[in-house]
Design a protein around this motif. Structure first.
Motif, PDB file in Angstrom:
ATOM      1  N   PRO A  33       0.355  -1.148  -0.122  1.00 40.84           N
ATOM      2  CA  PRO A  33      -0.311   0.075   0.179  1.00 40.84           C
ATOM      3  C   PRO A  33       0.724   1.471   0.121  1.00 40.84           C
ATOM      4  N   ILE A  34       2.182   1.352   0.679  1.00 41.96           N
ATOM      5  CA  ILE A  34       3.198   2.669   0.761  1.00 41.96           C
ATOM      6  C   ILE A  34       4.202   1.883  -1.301  1.00 41.96           C
ATOM      7  N   LEU A  35       3.640   1.505  -1.615  1.00 44.50           N
ATOM      8  CA  LEU A  35       4.489   1.822  -2.832  1.00 44.50           C
ATOM      9  C   LEU A  35       6.186   0.713  -2.345  1.00 44.50           C
ATOM     10  N   VAL A  36       6.035  -0.291  -1.781  1.00 45.67           N
ATOM     11  CA  VAL A  36       7.543  -0.279  -1.514  1.00 45.67           C
ATOM     12  C   VAL A  36       7.435  -2.073  -2.502  1.00 45.67           C
ATOM     13  N   PRO A  37       8.248  -2.593  -2.546  1.00 46.23           N
ATOM     14  CA  PRO A  37       7.906  -3.818  -3.492  1.00 46.23           C
ATOM     15  C   PRO A  37       9.175  -4.289  -1.951  1.00 46.23           C
TER      16      PRO A  37
ATOM     17  N   GLY B 263      20.864  -2.332 -11.311  1.00 47.37           N
ATOM     18  CA  GLY B 263      19.735  -2.615 -10.701  1.00 47.37           C
ATOM     19  C   GLY B 263      18.699  -2.338 -10.265  1.00 47.37           C
ATOM     20  N   SER B 264      17.832  -3.267 -10.344  1.00 46.13           N
ATOM     21  CA  SER B 264      16.427  -2.599 -10.154  1.00 46.13           C
ATOM     22  C   SER B 264      15.576  -3.765  -9.281  1.00 46.13           C
ATOM     23  N   HIS B 265      14.702  -3.087  -7.970  1.00 43.88           N
ATOM     24  CA  HIS B 265      13.964  -3.864  -7.301  1.00 43.88           C
ATOM     25  C   HIS B 265      12.857  -4.603  -8.035  1.00 43.88           C
ATOM     26  N   PHE B 266      12.646  -4.265  -9.199  1.00 40.51           N
ATOM     27  CA  PHE B 266      11.202  -4.926  -9.779  1.00 40.51           C
ATOM     28  C   PHE B 266      11.993  -6.324 -10.334  1.00 40.51           C
TER      29      PHE B 266
ATOM     30  N   VAL C 261       8.794 -11.499  -9.175  1.00 43.53           N
ATOM     31  CA  VAL C 261       7.638 -11.510  -9.711  1.00 43.53           C
ATOM     32  C   VAL C 261       6.781 -10.669  -8.950  1.00 43.53           C
ATOM     33  N   THR C 262       6.250 -12.044  -7.783  1.00 49.97           N
ATOM     34  CA  THR C 262       4.829 -11.716  -7.087  1.00 49.97           C
ATOM     35  C   THR C 262       4.839 -10.418  -6.143  1.00 49.97           C
ATOM     36  N   SER C 263       5.671  -9.222  -5.338  1.00 52.57           N
ATOM     37  CA  SER C 263       6.380  -8.414  -5.216  1.00 52.57           C
ATOM     38  C   SER C 263       5.834  -6.589  -6.303  1.00 52.57           C
ATOM     39  N   SER C 264       6.668  -7.688  -7.338  1.00 52.15           N
ATOM     40  CA  SER C 264       6.428  -6.531  -8.817  1.00 52.15           C
ATOM     41  C   SER C 264       4.999  -6.379  -9.066  1.00 52.15           C
ATOM     42  N   VAL C 265       4.475  -7.732  -9.817  1.00 51.75           N
ATOM     43  CA  VAL C 265       2.559  -7.617  -9.703  1.00 51.75           C
ATOM     44  C   VAL C 265       1.703  -7.141  -8.572  1.00 51.75           C
ATOM     45  N   LEU C 266       1.903  -7.108  -7.400  1.00 52.70           N
ATOM     46  CA  LEU C 266       1.263  -6.773  -6.179  1.00 52.70           C
ATOM     47  C   LEU C 266       1.279  -5.055  -6.601  1.00 52.70           C
ATOM     48  N   TRP C 267       2.494  -4.803  -7.037  1.00 54.78           N
ATOM     49  CA  TRP C 267       2.986  -3.264  -6.637  1.00 54.78           C
ATOM     50  C   TRP C 267       2.625  -2.454  -7.844  1.00 54.78           C
ATOM     51  N   VAL C 268       2.126  -3.589  -8.587  1.00 53.11           N
ATOM     52  CA  VAL C 268       2.073  -2.878  -9.924  1.00 53.11           C
ATOM     53  C   VAL C 268       0.124  -2.560 -10.284  1.00 53.11           C
TER      54      VAL C 268
ATOM     55  N   PHE D  57      -4.620   0.524  -9.187  1.00 46.91           N
ATOM     56  CA  PHE D  57      -5.410   0.958  -7.711  1.00 46.91           C
ATOM     57  C   PHE D  57      -5.636   2.782  -7.636  1.00 46.91           C
ATOM     58  N   LEU D  58      -4.467   3.315  -7.265  1.00 46.98           N
ATOM     59  CA  LEU D  58      -4.012   4.138  -7.298  1.00 46.98           C
ATOM     60  C   LEU D  58      -4.688   5.033  -8.686  1.00 46.98           C
ATOM     61  N   GLY D  59      -4.361   4.441  -9.911  1.00 49.56           N
ATOM     62  CA  GLY D  59      -4.907   4.796 -11.333  1.00 49.56           C
ATOM     63  C   GLY D  59      -6.317   5.601 -11.367  1.00 49.56           C
ATOM     64  N   VAL D  60      -6.702   4.560 -11.068  1.00 51.06           N
ATOM     65  CA  VAL D  60      -8.109   4.138 -11.105  1.00 51.06           C
ATOM     66  C   VAL D  60      -9.117   5.504 -10.042  1.00 51.06           C
ATOM     67  N   LEU D  61      -8.345   5.469  -8.723  1.00 52.28           N
ATOM     68  CA  LEU D  61      -8.981   6.291  -7.690  1.00 52.28           C
ATOM     69  C   LEU D  61      -8.948   7.613  -8.240  1.00 52.28           C
TER      70      LEU D  61
END
Length: 358
Positions: free
Chosen positions: A115-119, A183-186, A202-209, A214-218
């Motif tokens: 929720p605070i955009l940390v992968p 390197g990238s954390h994603f 992959v799991t954390s990056s997908v959830l981050w996206v 969700f923020l885009g929809v809001l």
């Protein structure tokens, strides 16, 4: 002279290698700490998580119902600080100090960080590297110094975020890492990660996206002003807290950094400093109690103060702490800590405005 203690950050096993000059070993430090300090309580850990989530929800309810521009600045500071507190809960999950259940650590870690955009997994693994190499100029991961030569050839935009806007550097670090560390954390292909960690990343990056979506929809539904009022500004405050605390734990002109064989785990772990954040200490779960945390990363945050008092007599002058006002400490380190000498196995920060050699 004593045997050097090395910790495997994955398995937790301890081995002895070269000699060292510290008058105590890792085993000595551990023996000084009550055994219960190493035992996490699921109930206590979850209580901190739900307390933070409850306060965040309550602040949102108040801000939404008041909808007052007089209140929003207060809300931003308070909510950004609570985002930071929630990050600290996820930080315990990443270290495995939240509980002894890996699935619970991963679940609460994602609920705290996404929720605070940390992968979560990406950060967890890079932070593991930081803890395993603290104080090592060649391999540390977080707020390590650059050499004077590197500083002089850094492009202006890199200097801008590293030295002049350091409290806004974290999002860039997630994508670009730090100077001389690619390197990238994603991306699972990043040199930060092992092939076996691919699906965690992959799991954390997908959830981050998905969170970004969700923020885009809001934003689409309620507009940019809504996003800025209720999320973007608190997020920026959170980033500033994260960068400030990390910076202050590892940036001081009298804290040594090491190259080559002069470094080993315990010596590097002592190259950090405890800070007093006043009334904020309990709000962000005493994260300023940092020396004991770096020596024993699997210790829950609610035991760190007890552990610190237990080891202070043993550590003596090797224990560093500061009661200096946080803003004063930040400004002093901001001005005096830019780079370290190009050579030397034990070096200290210097500045283009305030050269200092030891």
């Amino acid at each position: 002279m004593q045997a050097n203690t090395v910790i495997n950050q994955t398995t937790g096993t301890v081995s002895q290698t070269q000699t060292q000059e510290l008058p105590f070993t890792l085993q000595d430090v551990k023996a000084a700490i009550p055994a219960e300090c190493f035992e996490p309580s699921i109930f206590k850990s979850l209580s901190y998580f739900f307390l933070d989530v409850g306060i965040i929800a309550g602040l949102y309810a108040i801000a939404y119902n008041l909808d007052s521009w007089f209140f929003f600045p207060i809300f931003w500071v308070m909510q950004g600080t609570m985002f930071w507190a929630l990050f600290v809960v996820g930080h315990d999950c990443g270290h495995g100090s939240f509980s002894k259940l890996k699935w619970l650590n991963n679940l609460i870690g994602h609920l705290s960080h996404i929720p605070i955009l940390v992968p979560y997994h990406g950060w967890r693994i890079s932070h593991r590297t930081h803890h395993g190499n603290t104080g090592n100029l060649d391999t540390d991961e977080s707020w390590y110094p650059v050499s004077e030569e590197k500083y002089n050839r850094m492009p202006w935009y890199e200097k801008l975020f590293r030295f002049y806007l350091p409290l806004l550097a974290y999002p860039l670090y997630l994508f670009k890492r730090s100077p001389d560390r690619a390197g990238s954390h994603f991306l699972p292909s990043s040199p930060l990660f092992r092939p076996s960690e691919k699906w965690d990343i992959v799991t954390s990056s997908v959830l981050w996206v998905m969170m970004v979506g969700f923020l885009g929809v809001l934003t689409y539904q309620f507009g940019w002003v809504f996003l800025v009022k209720y999320y973007l500004v608190p997020y920026i405050i959170f980033v500033m807290w994260l960068d400030l605390v990390t910076f202050l734990h590892h940036t001081e002109d009298d804290i040594p950094w090491y190259r080559g064989e002069d470094w080993y785990f315990l010596k590097g772990a002592l190259s950090t400093i405890d800070r007093d954040y006043g009334f904020i200490n309990p709000i962000h779960h005493n994260i300023g109690t940092h020396v004991a945390h770096h020596i024993f990363l699997n210790m829950p945050h609610y035991h760190l103060k007890t552990a610190t008092e237990a080891i202070k007599p043993l550590l003596g002058d090797y224990y560093r702490s500061s009661n200096e006002p946080i803003l004063k400490s930040f400004i002093r380190s901001y001005v005096s800590c830019h780079f370290v000498p190009n050579t030397g196995s034990k070096v200290y920060y210097e500045s283009p405005w305030k050269p200092k050699s030891k």
